[in-house]
Structures are given as structure tokens and as C-alpha cells.
Scaffold this motif. Structure first.
Motif, PDB file in Angstrom:
ATOM      1  N   GLU A   1      -9.667  -1.523  13.691  1.00  0.00           N
ATOM      2  CA  GLU A   1      -8.592  -2.723  12.947  1.00  0.00           C
ATOM      3  C   GLU A   1      -8.667  -1.680  11.705  1.00  0.00           C
ATOM      4  OE1 GLU A   1      -7.183  -5.670  13.358  1.00  0.00           O
ATOM      5  OE2 GLU A   1      -8.414  -5.857  15.193  1.00  0.00           O
ATOM      6  N   LEU A   2      -8.600  -1.385  10.562  1.00  0.00           N
ATOM      7  CA  LEU A   2      -9.202  -0.795   9.171  1.00  0.00           C
ATOM      8  C   LEU A   2      -8.274   0.391   9.745  1.00  0.00           C
ATOM      9  CD1 LEU A   2      -9.231  -1.244   6.913  1.00  0.00           C
ATOM     10  CD2 LEU A   2     -10.628   0.214   6.808  1.00  0.00           C
ATOM     11  N   ALA A   3      -7.937   1.617  10.999  1.00  0.00           N
ATOM     12  CA  ALA A   3      -7.172   2.495  10.778  1.00  0.00           C
ATOM     13  C   ALA A   3      -6.066   2.273  10.854  1.00  0.00           C
ATOM     14  CB  ALA A   3      -8.465   3.364  11.946  1.00  0.00           C
ATOM     15  N   ARG A   4      -5.930   1.640  11.833  1.00  0.00           N
ATOM     16  CA  ARG A   4      -4.659   0.909  12.484  1.00  0.00           C
ATOM     17  C   ARG A   4      -3.679   0.138  11.476  1.00  0.00           C
ATOM     18  NH1 ARG A   4      -6.915  -1.774  17.145  1.00  0.00           N
ATOM     19  NH2 ARG A   4      -7.938  -0.402  18.470  1.00  0.00           N
ATOM     20  N   ALA A   5      -4.465  -0.717  10.910  1.00  0.00           N
ATOM     21  CA  ALA A   5      -3.967  -1.419   9.430  1.00  0.00           C
ATOM     22  C   ALA A   5      -3.556  -0.378   8.369  1.00  0.00           C
ATOM     23  CB  ALA A   5      -4.798  -1.686   8.811  1.00  0.00           C
ATOM     24  N   THR A   6      -3.813   0.871   8.352  1.00  0.00           N
ATOM     25  CA  THR A   6      -3.400   2.019   7.030  1.00  0.00           C
ATOM     26  C   THR A   6      -2.673   2.699   8.090  1.00  0.00           C
ATOM     27  OG1 THR A   6      -6.100   1.575   6.546  1.00  0.00           O
ATOM     28  CG2 THR A   6      -4.887   3.480   5.526  1.00  0.00           C
ATOM     29  N   THR A   7      -1.848   2.565   8.863  1.00  0.00           N
ATOM     30  CA  THR A   7      -1.654   3.559   9.276  1.00  0.00           C
ATOM     31  C   THR A   7      -0.119   2.796   9.604  1.00  0.00           C
ATOM     32  OG1 THR A   7      -2.530   5.349  11.178  1.00  0.00           O
ATOM     33  CG2 THR A   7      -0.705   4.460  11.818  1.00  0.00           C
ATOM     34  N   ALA A   8       0.167   1.949   9.987  1.00  0.00           N
ATOM     35  CA  ALA A   8       1.133   0.606   9.746  1.00  0.00           C
ATOM     36  C   ALA A   8       1.839   0.635   8.028  1.00  0.00           C
ATOM     37  CB  ALA A   8       0.601  -0.364   9.991  1.00  0.00           C
TER      38      ALA A   8
ATOM     39  N   ARG B   1      -3.211  -8.880   7.782  1.00  0.00           N
ATOM     40  CA  ARG B   1      -4.051  -9.636   9.187  1.00  0.00           C
ATOM     41  C   ARG B   1      -5.043  -8.990   9.196  1.00  0.00           C
ATOM     42  NH1 ARG B   1      -3.443  -6.847  14.399  1.00  0.00           N
ATOM     43  NH2 ARG B   1      -2.665  -7.664  15.673  1.00  0.00           N
ATOM     44  N   ALA B   2      -5.305  -7.378   9.358  1.00  0.00           N
ATOM     45  CA  ALA B   2      -6.794  -6.726   9.376  1.00  0.00           C
ATOM     46  C   ALA B   2      -7.650  -7.717   8.949  1.00  0.00           C
ATOM     47  CB  ALA B   2      -6.456  -5.035   9.356  1.00  0.00           C
ATOM     48  N   ALA B   3      -7.509  -7.368   7.242  1.00  0.00           N
ATOM     49  CA  ALA B   3      -8.550  -7.946   6.906  1.00  0.00           C
ATOM     50  C   ALA B   3      -9.003  -9.495   7.787  1.00  0.00           C
ATOM     51  CB  ALA B   3      -7.869  -8.850   5.587  1.00  0.00           C
ATOM     52  N   CYS B   4      -8.471 -10.475   8.298  1.00  0.00           N
ATOM     53  CA  CYS B   4      -9.116 -11.710   8.584  1.00  0.00           C
ATOM     54  C   CYS B   4      -9.391 -11.685   9.908  1.00  0.00           C
ATOM     55  CB  CYS B   4      -7.297 -12.952   9.508  1.00  0.00           C
ATOM     56  SG  CYS B   4      -6.559 -13.286   7.427  1.00  0.00           S
ATOM     57  N   ARG B   5      -8.726 -10.838  10.838  1.00  0.00           N
ATOM     58  CA  ARG B   5      -9.485 -10.258  11.826  1.00  0.00           C
ATOM     59  C   ARG B   5     -11.195  -9.527  11.455  1.00  0.00           C
ATOM     60  NH1 ARG B   5      -6.267  -9.707  16.696  1.00  0.00           N
ATOM     61  NH2 ARG B   5      -7.939  -7.478  17.088  1.00  0.00           N
ATOM     62  N   MET B   6     -10.615  -8.467  10.562  1.00  0.00           N
ATOM     63  CA  MET B   6     -11.851  -8.255  10.592  1.00  0.00           C
ATOM     64  C   MET B   6     -13.190  -8.928  10.193  1.00  0.00           C
ATOM     65  SD  MET B   6     -10.543  -4.837   9.097  1.00  0.00           S
ATOM     66  CE  MET B   6     -12.498  -3.900   8.242  1.00  0.00           C
TER      67      MET B   6
ATOM     68  N   GLN C   1      -7.258 -14.938  17.667  1.00  0.00           N
ATOM     69  CA  GLN C   1      -6.098 -15.269  18.284  1.00  0.00           C
ATOM     70  C   GLN C   1      -5.640 -16.237  17.067  1.00  0.00           C
ATOM     71  OE1 GLN C   1      -4.944 -16.820  22.131  1.00  0.00           O
ATOM     72  NE2 GLN C   1      -2.580 -15.794  21.750  1.00  0.00           N
ATOM     73  N   ALA C   2      -6.358 -16.703  16.497  1.00  0.00           N
ATOM     74  CA  ALA C   2      -6.170 -18.142  15.748  1.00  0.00           C
ATOM     75  C   ALA C   2      -6.045 -17.304  14.366  1.00  0.00           C
ATOM     76  CB  ALA C   2      -6.550 -19.605  16.123  1.00  0.00           C
ATOM     77  N   ILE C   3      -7.059 -16.524  13.926  1.00  0.00           N
ATOM     78  CA  ILE C   3      -6.711 -15.883  12.692  1.00  0.00           C
ATOM     79  C   ILE C   3      -5.892 -15.105  12.137  1.00  0.00           C
ATOM     80  CG2 ILE C   3      -9.139 -14.338  12.579  1.00  0.00           C
ATOM     81  CD1 ILE C   3      -9.102 -17.170  10.533  1.00  0.00           C
ATOM     82  N   THR C   4      -5.684 -14.744  13.508  1.00  0.00           N
ATOM     83  CA  THR C   4      -4.618 -13.233  13.474  1.00  0.00           C
ATOM     84  C   THR C   4      -3.552 -13.987  13.189  1.00  0.00           C
ATOM     85  OG1 THR C   4      -5.703 -12.736  15.055  1.00  0.00           O
ATOM     86  CG2 THR C   4      -3.461 -11.105  15.117  1.00  0.00           C
ATOM     87  N   LEU C   5      -3.008 -14.625  13.766  1.00  0.00           N
ATOM     88  CA  LEU C   5      -1.828 -15.643  13.244  1.00  0.00           C
ATOM     89  C   LEU C   5      -1.617 -16.136  12.214  1.00  0.00           C
ATOM     90  CD1 LEU C   5       1.178 -16.791  15.213  1.00  0.00           C
ATOM     91  CD2 LEU C   5      -0.419 -18.628  15.185  1.00  0.00           C
TER      92      LEU C   5
END
Lengths: 230, 230
Positions: free
Chosen positions: A79-86, A122-127, A140-144
């Protein structure tokens, strides 16, 4: 949730990394952050580059050494790596452009916002949800929730840049305008921006419905983000 | 070992990240690398900073998404994160100093070498072993191999900086001398450095003894690193 602390620290480190590198002279060239000299002003460019770098590597050290199941730690790192790349891609769009000449400006703006700001929120919520072993539906809900508040956060930020003084918010203002940057207020006006903030705030609350009372603090956080003045 | 490819790619990304950032004007200020213009010369400083950043985040993305057991992926991420942190610390020592005034120069030199170069070579060896599900004894042996070849690599590098031309090795030479940097040849002379290279080369071979024929390529690699001229 003691086990979530390394993940929270990792997110804060990635956030700090992005601020320190974005402030560099070759990037946004900012001297002031939260009312204090930025790191490259305080400690020099070499140290600011290296400090940003080590914040990122430490973030992944913290996560991989957390007292959580290996599967959770892997999910957190992904999650964190993808968010950092983004986020880095968002900074490329924002600083260097690189869009197709005919690209729609609204699409460009969305691309910048989603990458630059919303990805980490988004990543912080998912993590947090991964640390709490959330179900697929809860995730899914927390991602939204993370996506809507993330976009809202950036629109509020763009508004503050044109409506507040540097003394009040502790960093240079009016820079987006001067740099001719693509921002929400520039594209949709101040009124249109405020409308969109309200729409996103409501959508964030709706995404929390299934959690009932337990999500009260997240609802409050979102409300505070919508009306912040600094 | 198809499953080891993401780990190998991640190590190469971290290596490239460190070269791109170390070459920046605020750091070592190098214009030439492998006979080509460095990235900040070719694409500008902003892009070089962002490209280095994204190489690091992609490295952790690759590892966390590899088709390996979660426990292996976590171990790989931990190895790589620690080595990256160590490399950045090595660059801080090398570029910015920051030692205690009375610190012994030999200890300083060891500290720089271990962090700046040996850490990533050590991690690369250990990560291969983790992908191959090595036993604790095997991991210990390969760690020793990585540490000795890592130190050897840097001493050879320091020697090349004073004995070879920029045309031959494809980057600026004599820079350590000019910058007054702490290097092995400066402290122990050319002869002392060659002796130490030979000692480390033999130690590396001894560390491979328990693997027998299977470690032939690693022995050859170490020999080639000892006699390389570029």
C-alpha cells in the motif's frame, strides 16, 4: 491498537519525505513551511535530499519490523509503496507537466489531485484497516472515505492558497496563481470549489455509514478538514 | 530462480537511486557516469530527484508484490530497507562529515565503506539467500561473502579513482584526492590497498567453502571484482 503505530509512523515519514523534497529549490523552491524555514534553508540542500531519502527507507524499515502478521506487513508495504510512487508521479505532473498537448484540463487536474494528495490519504485509511484486520467490505468503504477526503483536502488547500495570508498558514501563498498551476479554484472558481468540497464531505460521511458510531472520529476529522483555515 | 527476479530488480533500483542522487550538484556534483551525462545533466535536477525517489518506492513495490511467501517478502523488504538506510548514512558521512572531532581516521574510513558500499552488496547476497530459502548457516556464510567483497569493491574503486583516466572508466577521476576525501589509498598507500584487496578476496573465497562447486560463479565474480580496471 499498539501494533498500528509503526504503520502510522511510516505514513508520517512518507508525508515528511514528500514535503522536504517538494520544497527543494529545483522543485517548488519554498523557503517557509509551517511558519519555519524549510529543511534545505535550515540544513542545506545535500542534507535535505538525504533526509528525504532516509525518511522513505525508514518508513519501509518500520513496517517490515512491525509486530504484525507477515501477510499484514506485506500488505502495508505494498500500500505504502504504491501510494509513494503515485505521489511522486503527481509531483512530476504538477512540476514538470508532461501531459499530452490536447489533454483535457479537468482530467489533468484530477490526475494531479488523485496522485499528489489523495493517494497517501487513501493509503493511510487502508493501512489502518489492514492493521485492524478489516473485512473486504469494510476495506472498500474506508477506501472510498480516503479517496473523497483526499480530494477534498487538496481543493481546500488550493482555496487557502488564494484566500489566506502567508502569515496565517505558515507557508508562501499565491504561488499556484503566479506559477500558472492547474488548481481547482482556477478551473471552477471559488464558488464551484466550495460546492465540490461540500459534495465530497457528504460523500465521505456516506461511506462511513456502515461503521455506525465507531466511525464518529473519522466523520469529525472530515468536517474539520472541510472548514480548516490553515 | 524466477521468483528472485523482483528482488534482483529491487536491488538494481536502489543502486541506481543512490547513483542518481549522489551525482546531484548539491552532493558529489558529477556530470559523467559510465561515459554518459548524468541524469540531472540530461533531464534536469527536478527530474533527477524525482527519478531517484521513484526508484526507491518501486523497489519496495516490486518486493511486496513478488510471488514469494509473505514471510520471505517481509524479510526481503527489511533487508533492503536497512541497507538503503545504511547507504544514505554512508553518504552523509562521506559528503557532510559529521564525525566526532577526535574520531580515528581508520574507524571513519571503515564506517564510510561499510555503509556506503558494503551494505548493499551484503544485502544483495542475503536477499538471494532468502529467495533460495537458505539455512541459517548458509545465510551466515553468504553474509560474510557479501561483507568481504563489498569492502573489497570499494577499495578497488578508490584505487581506480587515482590510477585510471576518466576516459577509461567513464566518470570523473581524481575527485577524491581533490576533495580531500578519506580513501583507502590515501590512508594505506597503493601497496597497502592492494594487500588488503588480496586479503579480502581470499576471505571471500573461504566464506564460500561450505557451498562447494555450487558457489563457483560467486568465487569468479569476486576474482573479477578484484582485478577490474573500470
Amino acid at each position: 491498537m499498539k501494533d498500528a503505530l509503526p504503520a502510522a509512523a511510516a505514513i508520517e515519514l512518507i508525508h515528511a519525505f514528500s514535503l522536504v523534497h517538494d520544497d527543494l529549490p529545483a522543485m517548488d523552491n519554498d523557503d517557509l513551511r509551517r511558519g519555519q524555514p524549510t529543511l534545505h534553508i535550515h540544513a542545506g540542500q545535500a542534507m535535505a535530499i538525504l533526509a528525504g531519502d532516509v525518511m522513505m527507507s525508514l518508513a519501509f524499515e518500520f513496517i517490515s519490523e512491525a509486530t504484525l502478521e507477515a501477510s499484514q506487513r506485506v500488505a502495508l508495504a505494498a500500500e505504502l509503496a504504491r501510494a509513494t510512487t503515485a505521489m511522486i508521479a503527481g509531483q512530476v505532473y504538477d512540476t514538470l507537466g508532461g501531459f499530452e498537448p490536447g489533454a483535457d484540463t479537468r482530467e489533468r487536474l484530477e490526475l494531479i489531485h488523485q496522485h499528489k494528495t489523495a493517494a497517501l490519504i487513501r493509503a493511510a485509511c487502508r493501512m489502518g484497516a489492514i492493521c485492524g484486520q478489516a473485512s473486504a467490505g469494510q476495506l472498500q468503504a474506508i477506501t472510498l472515505y480516503g479517496e473523497t477526503t483526499g480530494l477534498m483536502f487538496q481543493i481546500v488547500d488550493d482555496l487557502l492558497d488564494i484566500t489566506q495570508s502567508a502569515e496565517h498558514i505558515g507557508k508562501a501563498t499565491g504561488k499556484d496563481e503566479t506559477a500558472g498551476k492547474l488548481t481547482y479554484p482556477r478551473l471552477y472558481g471559488e464558488g464551484g470549489s466550495r460546492k465540490e468540497i461540500e459534495r465530497l464531505r457528504k460523500a465521505a460521511h456516506e461511506s462511513l455509514a456502515k461503521f455506525g458510531q465507531a466511525a464518529g472520529p473519522l466523520g469529525d476529522l472530515c468536517d474539520r478538514m472541510a472548514i480548516r483555515t490553515k
